[in-house]
Design an enzyme around this catalytic site. Structure first.
Site, PDB file in Angstrom:
ATOM      1  N   SER A 182       0.794  -1.229   0.000  1.00  0.00           N
ATOM      2  CA  SER A 182       0.000   0.000   0.000  1.00  0.00           C
ATOM      3  C   SER A 182       0.826   1.279   0.000  1.00  0.00           C
ATOM      4  O   SER A 182       0.330   2.332  -0.390  1.00  0.00           O
ATOM      5  CB  SER A 182      -0.951   0.000   1.190  1.00  0.00           C
ATOM      6  N   HIS A 210      -5.453  -3.783  -1.788  1.00  0.00           N
ATOM      7  CA  HIS A 210      -5.268  -2.758  -2.828  1.00  0.00           C
ATOM      8  C   HIS A 210      -5.276  -3.347  -4.237  1.00  0.00           C
ATOM      9  O   HIS A 210      -5.022  -2.623  -5.201  1.00  0.00           O
ATOM     10  CB  HIS A 210      -3.967  -1.988  -2.603  1.00  0.00           C
ATOM     11  N   LYS A 241     -12.002  -0.173  -0.088  1.00  0.00           N
ATOM     12  CA  LYS A 241     -11.128   0.555  -1.009  1.00  0.00           C
ATOM     13  C   LYS A 241     -11.817   0.686  -2.366  1.00  0.00           C
ATOM     14  O   LYS A 241     -12.724   1.491  -2.501  1.00  0.00           O
ATOM     15  CB  LYS A 241      -9.757  -0.097  -1.030  1.00  0.00           C
TER      16      LYS A 241
HETATM   17  C1  LIG Z   1      -6.303  -1.089   4.001  1.00  0.00           C
HETATM   18  C2  LIG Z   1      -5.779  -2.442   4.264  1.00  0.00           C
HETATM   19  C3  LIG Z   1      -6.390  -3.264   5.195  1.00  0.00           C
HETATM   20  C4  LIG Z   1      -7.528  -2.789   6.051  1.00  0.00           C
HETATM   21  O1  LIG Z   1      -8.724  -2.798   5.374  1.00  0.00           O
HETATM   22  P1  LIG Z   1     -10.007  -2.118   6.067  1.00  0.00           P
HETATM   23  O2  LIG Z   1     -11.138  -2.733   5.370  1.00  0.00           O
HETATM   24  O3  LIG Z   1      -9.880  -0.643   5.857  1.00  0.00           O
HETATM   25  O4  LIG Z   1      -9.952  -2.467   7.510  1.00  0.00           O
HETATM   26  C5  LIG Z   1      -5.904  -4.547   5.353  1.00  0.00           C
HETATM   27  N1  LIG Z   1      -4.850  -4.987   4.647  1.00  0.00           N
HETATM   28  C6  LIG Z   1      -4.225  -4.211   3.749  1.00  0.00           C
HETATM   29  C7  LIG Z   1      -3.081  -4.758   2.981  1.00  0.00           C
HETATM   30  C8  LIG Z   1      -4.662  -2.913   3.533  1.00  0.00           C
HETATM   31  O5  LIG Z   1      -4.043  -2.135   2.645  1.00  0.00           O
END
Ligand SMILES: *Cc1c(COP(=O)(O)O)cnc(C)c1O
Length: 394
Positions: A182, A210, A241
């Site tokens: 990310s 992502h 996301k």
């Molecule tokens: C953003 C992210 C999460 C968390 O996801 P949420 O649904 O916002 O809790 C978990 N793992 C990775 C790799 C992320 O980038």
């Protein structure tokens, strides 16, 4: 008597001095290309709204209808009385979308990692984990009490070395990696990692937060990108996301998901995600299954913005995805840069330690299908102006 909380002031002052204190902005409008941030209308490059679905009329409509039909909250955990028909429908649909046997829908991507990892390994076991894995993976690993062994970032040879040297000393082994990282926007060598894990009998898990809605055919994610359908034991996803809503998914082989349903603590001890969120996630899935238009637009925008940023002389790092880091080095410069962008009407976040290593501070630009070409040009213009002013480009 000494003040027992005075250490907090000391710590906060230290953060401030190092340029690491997080400035939390308040949003006054829906998520989109333009947003009201701290009362000011700005061009948004900060959210993970890759496909612009966070304020899509089709998703809003689905959520509203679900509230009328189901009410606002399930008032129970999934395992007692919180599993709605809608949850099951979404689980079947997302499993089919990802080409796996089954899926479990939980409250968030963060929860999905807390749920999945401790269900798979315990204190007699070992986890092999990429050095730059997401915080929710790291916490999930710690919660499991398994031995945690780190291999160098995306380094298959190092992963094999660590596995070979250690796997014999433990009962079970799990390798876990982000799909798309990310902060840098690079992707894990999933095919090679899979081969190594097969060779040594190591269970495999990838967090596609992502990647979902972004890479692979029509946004089907990292496993699709590598053509590894059904091979990874566990795929973690988020609906917060690209999907623009809220929620997390644990997807994979039926035997694994059945087991996790028995053991996952956020599933057993925290209430179910709402009907409105679930219906919006289903609507997002419909959009993705009907057309690749948004995914195509996202990539077109990404290619354009990155090419132009490089032409201006910025270092955009190693990203191969819409995540576009603008590498600046020291945290105070990144903070200053972000502040100047904001004054000029562009919202892009400075990211420093501990989210990224020391000396690798950056501005992270998140490209979205919601941006028009005009928006991107406006962004480029402001980046060029601030970059010259702060001596980052000439
Ligand atoms: C953003 C992210 C999460 C968390 O996801 P949420 O649904 O916002 O809790 C978990 N793992 C990775 C790799 C992320 O980038």
């Amino acid at each position: 008597m000494s003040d027992k909380l005075s250490w907090i002031n000391d710590e906060m002052n230290a953060l401030q001095e190092q340029g690491l204190k997080i400035n939390i902005r308040t949003i006054g409008s829906p998520c989109g290309a333009w947003m009201i941030v701290d009362g000011k209308r700005v061009l948004n490059f900060c959210t993970n709204n890759y496909l612009g679905l966070a304020n899509d009329a089709r998703l809003r409509q689905a959520a509203k209808r679900a509230i009328d039909e189901w009410g606002v909250g399930p008032a129970a955990v999934r395992s007692i009385a919180g599993t709605l028909e809608l949850h099951r429908e979404f689980e079947r649909r997302i499993a089919a979308f990802k080409g796996v046997e089954d899926a479990l829908f939980v409250q968030s991507g963060f929860c999905a990692n807390q749920a999945a990892i401790p269900a798979m390994v315990g204190k007699e076991d070992v986890i092999f984990t990429d050095r730059l894995n997401h915080a929710s993976i790291i916490d999930g690993c710690r919660l499991s009490s398994a031995k945690i062994l780190i291999y160098e970032h995306c380094d298959v040879a190092d992963a094999e070395r660590v596995i070979k040297e250690n796997v014999g000393n433990y009962r079970r082994a799990l390798l876990v990696t982000d799909g798309v990282f990310s902060m840098d926007g690079d992707i894990a060598p999933l095919d090679k990692l899979y081969e190594v894990c097969e060779k040594y009998g190591v269970m495999t898990m990838v967090d596609d937060a992502h990647g979902e809605g972004v890479i692979g055919r029509g946004g089907r994610g990292i496993v699709d990108h590598f053509g590894l359908h059904g091979k990874f034991d566990l795929e973690i996803g988020t609906l917060s996301k690209a999907f623009g809503v809220m929620g997390g998914v644990i997807a994979g082989k039926k035997i694994v998901i059945d087991w996790i349903r028995q053991r996952a603590r956020p599933f057993l001890f925290s209430s179910a995600i709402t009907a409105a969120d679930t219906a919006a996630c289903l609507a997002a899935l419909n959009v993705l299954e009907q057309s690749t238009e948004l995914v195509d637009k996202l990539w077109e925008n990404t290619r354009y913005f990155k090419t132009e940023m490089k032409r201006l002389g910025f270092d955009t790092g190693v990203s191969v995805t819409p995540i576009t880091p603008i590498m600046l080095g020291e945290a105070p410069l990144a903070q200053r840069f972000s502040q100047r962008l904001f004054e000029e009407g562009v919202f892009a976040m400075a990211i420093g330690y501990p989210t990224v290593p020391k000396g690798k501070a950056r501005i992270r630009v998140m490209i979205s299908a919601a941006h028009s070409r005009e928006d991107l040009d406006r962004g480029l213009e402001v980046f060029a102006k601030v970059g010259r002013e702060l001596g980052v480009i000439s």
